[in-house]
Every structure is written in C-alpha cells, then in structure tokens.
Scaffold this active site. Sequence first.
Site, mmCIF file in Angstrom:
data_model
loop_
_atom_site.group_PDB
_atom_site.id
_atom_site.type_symbol
_atom_site.label_atom_id
_atom_site.label_comp_id
_atom_site.label_asym_id
_atom_site.label_seq_id
_atom_site.Cartn_x
_atom_site.Cartn_y
_atom_site.Cartn_z
ATOM 1 C CE1 TYR A 298 48.691 62.659 47.613
ATOM 2 C CE2 TYR A 298 48.879 64.537 46.148
ATOM 3 C CZ TYR A 298 49.457 63.644 47.015
ATOM 4 O OH TYR A 298 50.811 63.734 47.291
ATOM 5 C CD GLU A 299 46.189 57.497 43.596
ATOM 6 O OE1 GLU A 299 46.700 58.395 42.894
ATOM 7 O OE2 GLU A 299 45.425 56.619 43.130
#
Lengths: 663, 252
Positions: free
Chosen positions: A477-478
């Site tokens: 993620y990110e």
Amino acid sequence: MYGQKSAVEIDTDSFFKTLPAESEDAKPASAHAQVPFVTPLREMNFVLNEVLDAPGHYQKLGYTDLTPDFVDEINGAVASFAEEKVAPLYSSGDAEGCKYNTDSSVSTPRGYKEAYEEWSQGGWSGLTVPEEYGGQGMPLSLGVIKSEIIGTANWSWSMYPGLSMGAINTLLLHASEEQKQTYLTKLVTGEWSGTMCLTEPACGTDLGQVSTRAVDNGDGSYSVTGTKVYISGGEHDMAENIVHIVLARLPGAPEGTKGISLFLVPKYLPNEEGELTGEESADNRNVTCVGIEDKMGIKSSATCVMGFENSKGWLIGEPNDGLNQMFTFMNTARLGTAMQGVCHMERSYQGALPWCMDRASMRALSGKKYPDDVADKIIVHPDVRKNLLTIKALTECGRAMIYDAALKADGMLDDDEAVREKCEEELGLHTPTMKAWLTELGIECSSLGMQVYGGAGFIKDYGMEQIMRDARISTLYEGTTGVQALDLLGRKIILDKGKELGKQAKLQIGEAFEIGTSSTAGNHNLRGHALEVASLSTQWVTTSMRIVAGAASDREIVGSASTDFLMFSGYISGAYQWLKMMNAAGTALDANPDMDAADRSFYESKLHTGRFYFDRLLPKAYALRDMSIKKPDSIMNMPLDGWDLATTLPSNSGDAYAGYKPE
Amino acid sequence: MRVLVGVKRVVDYAVKVRVAADKKAVDLANVKMSMNPFCEIAVEEAVRLKEAKKATEVIAVSIGPKASAETLRTALAMGADRGIHITTDLRTDQELGSLSVAKILAKVAEEESPDAIILGKQSIDGDFGCTGSMLASLMDVPQCTFAAKIDFDASTVERETDTGTEIVKFPGLPAVFTADLRLNEPRYATLPNIMKAKKKKIDAKSIEDLGVELSEGNEVLEVFEPPPREAGILVEDVDGLVDKLKNEASVI
C-alpha cells in the site's frame, strides 16, 4: 538497554476478555502470547540529539519550548500510553479481528474503542495541528516520532488515528475555512475520525482510472456515487462520525489524472451548526460500508469496501485539483509508511534478542562458551548473530533516515512558499527510497526475527509470526515498491535531470570528507567507511547517468533498472546515516573518557553495529548497482506465449492477446 | 484545603534489575526510571480533590537528583500546581533512609502548611513503607495508611488490612495519608496538560539549604539476587499435596 523482560509474556488480561460473548456465533479468540514492547527512548534521543542536532533545528524554527528534555517528556508520555494501553492489544486484536455486522456496522476488537477514546482525550491527534483548530502547533517531526511509538506498539490500532491524520493534513492545507471549522476541529479532538478514499476495484496504483462520479446538486453540495476499496478505518465503532476524503470525477472533466477532484463526504451529515443531530442510526447513513476484507495481517484494522450512492459531499479546493492536493502529502504519507518498516524491525528485534540470550542449543565451534550448561545460548552462533545484527543495523539506520527526513519535513507547513518548495524537492528524492527500502527490508527483518526462533517462530504463541504478517502489507500500500522505484528514477531523477540527486550526493560526499578527515575517524577507524560513502555517493550519480544514457534508446530500461536502483540508493543512504552515527558515537567516547560502563557500552555498540553494516550489508549495494545497469533484454524478451500458459486462465480474467498491439 | 503530595523517582516497575558489580547496590545505569506507582496514585487523588473543588492547591514534592525534576514535571502534567525539588546526590533507593525523608518532608510541610499530605504507601525500590508513618509522628498529626478510599467530608478512611478493609475515622486535618493500590487509577498525562505544565514552577533547593539534619541510614551489607527457582516435586495425590502445603510450606 532494553528493559530486561522475559522473552514471552502471556497476556492473561486479554485472555479473559476474549472468552465467548453473549452472541452464539462469537467464537473465542485464541489467547496467545505476544512480544512485549519497550519504547527505545534512548535510541531515539541518540539520533535526535547526538546525530541530527534536532534541538538546534527546533530552536532555529522558533520552537523554543522544544528542548531535549521537553521532547523527551512528550515522547515519554506517548511511550507510557503505548506500552500500557496499546501494546497489550497487539496479539488479541490480531486473534479477534474486526467483525462486519448485519446492520453494516463494524466492531473493532475488545479494548480498541477504549484505547482510542483515551488517546483522543489525551489530545494526541492535535500534536501537530495549529492551535487555532485545537491543536498544539508542534512540528511535523514530533508527529512522526509519535506514530513510531504507537506504531511499534500496535501497528493496526495506530492506523485508526493515523488515517485520521491523513484527513487532518489534507483539510488543513486544502479545505475552506468553513469546512475546517466543522470537520477539522472534530478530527483533532478525535470525536470524528477520517479516511482517505482513493482506491477502487479497477485501480489503486493507476488513479487516472478513478471512476467514482460526483454531480453538482446546485446548492454547493455534490452527490457522489461509486465504490472504494481497501479503505482503512472506513467503518468502525470508535468515533461518532467518519469523514471520508474521496477522489471522484466531475461530469465533463478531462480524462485521466487531470480530471479528478477531491470531496469531503461524511458518514453522517451534520446539521446547519455542523453538529450531529443525535438521530444517527444504521438507517440514515450517508455512506455505507459494504463489507470488510479478510487479510493476511493488520487484521484489527478494518479494511473496508465503501459504497457511495448519491452520497452528499462537498468539493475541497478547486475542481480537477484532486490529485495535486493528494500529492501535497505524498511525502509525509510515504514517510509514515517507511516508518512501518522500522516499527516491525524494532518489534521483531525486541522479540528475537531475549530468545537468543536464553535458548540453549549446540556448542560454539570455537569451544564451549557456557560450559556449565547443557548447551551454549544460541547468541554464540555466527548465523544467529548475523540475523540479529542485520535487524539491529537496519532498524537503527532506518530510524536515522526517517528522523533526518522528518526534520526536513518540518518545513512543509512553513509560511514561506520558497521554504515549502525546497522542502518538497529535498524530501521528494528521499521518500520513495525510504518507503520502499525500509518496508522491503522490514519484511525481511521480521522474517529473520522468526528465523532465530527456529520452529517456534512459526507458532502463533511466540508472537513473532504476527509481526511478519503485519509487515507484508507495507510494500503493497501507499504505492508499491515498483511504483516508488519508478517515481524515484523516472520522476525525481530523470525528469529532474539529476539536480536534486546531485545536491544530495555532494552533501553526502562533503560530510564524508569532514568525518573522514577528523580525529574521531582516526581514533575509531572510520576513514575507510567515510571513503566508501563518498565513493558510493559518486557512483549513485554515475549509475543514474548510465541508466539515462541507455534509456535514450530503450525506455524500458527505466522500469527494468528502477527497483534495483532504488535498493542500491537505500543501501547508500543507510551507509551515510551509519557513518554519521558512528561519528557521533566516537565523538561521545572521545569527549568523555570517564563515562560510566553502561554509556560506554551504548556507544561502542553503535560502532560494532555500524561496522557490521559496512562489512556485511553494504556489499549488496554493488550487486544492485551492477544489476541496475544491465540491458533490459532478459526481462523484456520473454514473448507473450512463453509464460507457461498451460495453467488455466480464469475465464473472466481477460485474454492478454486480445488488444495487444504494441506500437 | 491545600494538599502536599510526595513523588519519588524510582526504577520503572517493569524493569528487571541487576545487582551491581560491587554487590552493594542495584545497577541503575541506563535503567528506565519512572514515578513510583503509589506516588502516581497519590497525585491522582490530590488532582481529583482539586477537580471536585475540595482542594485549592496541589503541591508536588520530590527528593532526589537533577532528574527528579522530570518526575515533578509528570506530577504537574497530571494536574499538580507547582513543584518543590529537594536536591541530593545521595542514592534515594538506599542511602537516604525513610527517617531522613520524613524529616525533609516535615520541614517542607512546616514551610508550606498543607492541610493534607498524601504519599504512596511505599516505594518500589526500598519497599520500606515507613515514611508516611514517620512523617505523621514527626509532625504529631494523625496518619491513615494503606488508604483505599478517603472521605474528607466524613473524615473517614477505608484502609487495607491483611484480611480485608476497615474504616477508620481521623480526628481532623492536618493529617498524613498513604495511598494503596485501590485508591484510584491514575490518569495519563494529556498533551494539553503537558504543555500547560511547562509554565508551572518548580522550586529547587538542597537538603542543606532546607536546613535539615539527616539521620543515619541503614548500612547495606550486601545486595544479591534471590536464589534461583528450584525444581518442583511430583506429589502422588491430593492428600500428598495437602500434606506438603500444611506441614512443609506451612501455608495452610
């Protein structure tokens, strides 16, 4: 220097709380032990005060209150709360997970709500928010340290206040004054929480594909329709209301990334005064949680599918400015995720070390080290030591890398736009590297922490495997590792024509020269390390130039080189931080030859750990460098029909041949 | 009513201490230190009195090295109004004995004239549990020790005993109270209060400045770890267990 707690602690409190509840289908969670947590305050203070001169930095920025003692007091208060209220929920939260209820509400594990309430009452969400919105106006770097402490204690729990901070920062920079007075103030008190709704089923990395629609209602509000997925904290039972920050497309907006706007869509609509009416229920939600995900790790973080159906919201800032607004906080968001790498490294070390000091197995090859015992403690074995030292060396330089960047990030909220821009340029080079390098290595370190346990590492009851399961999401993620790498090489270096890279390399070379020619270096054998940092910093630039030269004839070189180049960059950054830390340790030892044994041991440990980094970890940089300048042929030449299509493709996955028309 | 609260900087309760090389003390180098848990309870009680408008001022006092100021700051962040730091380089876990501490606190009380003095029942380093009683004797005031509940309106204290609790009535203030575990659950310092506490005053003076003559402390002969736990024995049956508990361990 860590509290000498036992290797394994049974959390009996948590066990009794997980006995079956009233509901018939409530299954008792297994009560397993967890790695105890002690905040490494001395490590943190060393980096802040002795390596990075944070006190000088804060004074220069005008934060006269932020003396080392006061910063330590703030961190100590966060530490007490984290150790006593947040950490004890780590294992039980994982065992219980969140529950999606028939009325579309989500229940968090036992204790989470209470801890969140107490955290909010502590005013911690306001640490870095300007006083006019109810905060304490402290610099962003203190917020980074705060998130390290609660994140190491219990990463999943910390995501609830953490995602709220994302919403807080976005509103702070881009929302109207009216929106801030209604929403920002309540996010700061914690009575409402916040989420970032970007990802959709068809797009996470490629936000240009966002298809959630927003239609002007004509009265200043908009109707938002679409589905968002993987929304952390999208629904839960900890706050009265949830403020969703949503990316959506206005009618007629340009295609791709230039046509996305940002909207504020609350779970419950406040009244004219900006307050909840008290009539809130499952029947009058403005936004619905359609379900939660069953995941490998971070199980107590509610990862939600959010349904927006003509949900009423308001535009934040200008139309079509959504992605630009998101990018403002890209750097701090990446910093926060890079921190996750360090958090898991640290927790894994805190579990691994006591085990190695206690477990007896076999004898040292060079002769018995514990002759009165039936076997030697495994701390004597080189392979075990290597694993431990790897975690230790990476944790410590990771922390230094992040704090270094965090202090730079304090310029992000400066009134002077020139300062803000310079800050963003400097950070822009570091954040993709830190995010990817520290999270990739965070997973590896959490694996090494399990490794030293042998078979027991795989058993839930020892608490080590959870750390690795929780770490696995951090490279995904990110912005995945691959995306960070493309951003670093493609945007931050190639598009920038190497300007920022050159500046950073020169800075590192200059500091290496200063350190390498000092008496400290002579006293503590740092000259060779300084030379290597200077050499690698130069190679950092020359390698990028070779890639650019190759890319002129074949653009695929950039994507083929980028991940190896990023890891190469990470190892160089780590070496630079280690050189500074070894210098600080050597300086301390030289300045005070009469220091007590425990202090001496602390500083000498830095020198030992740093030497290990240069000796056994940094050599990987050269292999990565060499791989990054290879031709992309072995990656790109595999034809479409070479991928072993004997495996049956699911019928609805699409046929990779259809539409394949390379230009 | 004005309340004086004693707070002591001690080894953090979670730390497993080690004996120093010379076997004359515990090794405190780089060990995590915190406010004594029973002192936290004492501060919490005083702050609650202020919040209930039964007390007008809460003064925290600590005796110890420079770092004891941190302990006072924690008390201030919990809600105490000001701090008094009596500085000393003597080791507060063994060199400065209970009677000396009581004498110092008595002098501070003489200067401050508090109505109530609340201390922790004992410190978790020395574990003597004497200071409160000694202080009350020196001051010639009533003492209510091991308090689980204090009622200032009715002048009663519910205190812990080995078999349960008992209610005692104290003749009036000033008086010394020592806090036991069940008196309350101390609050965490909130960020706004930590910020506010920065502006609160701490007055520092040495024991000599205070004009107190210390009593001779105990002499530490040796500090050693408890003997390692021995292997258990298997008993044949329940009767065998009961027999051992009664006749060997004498616990039933």
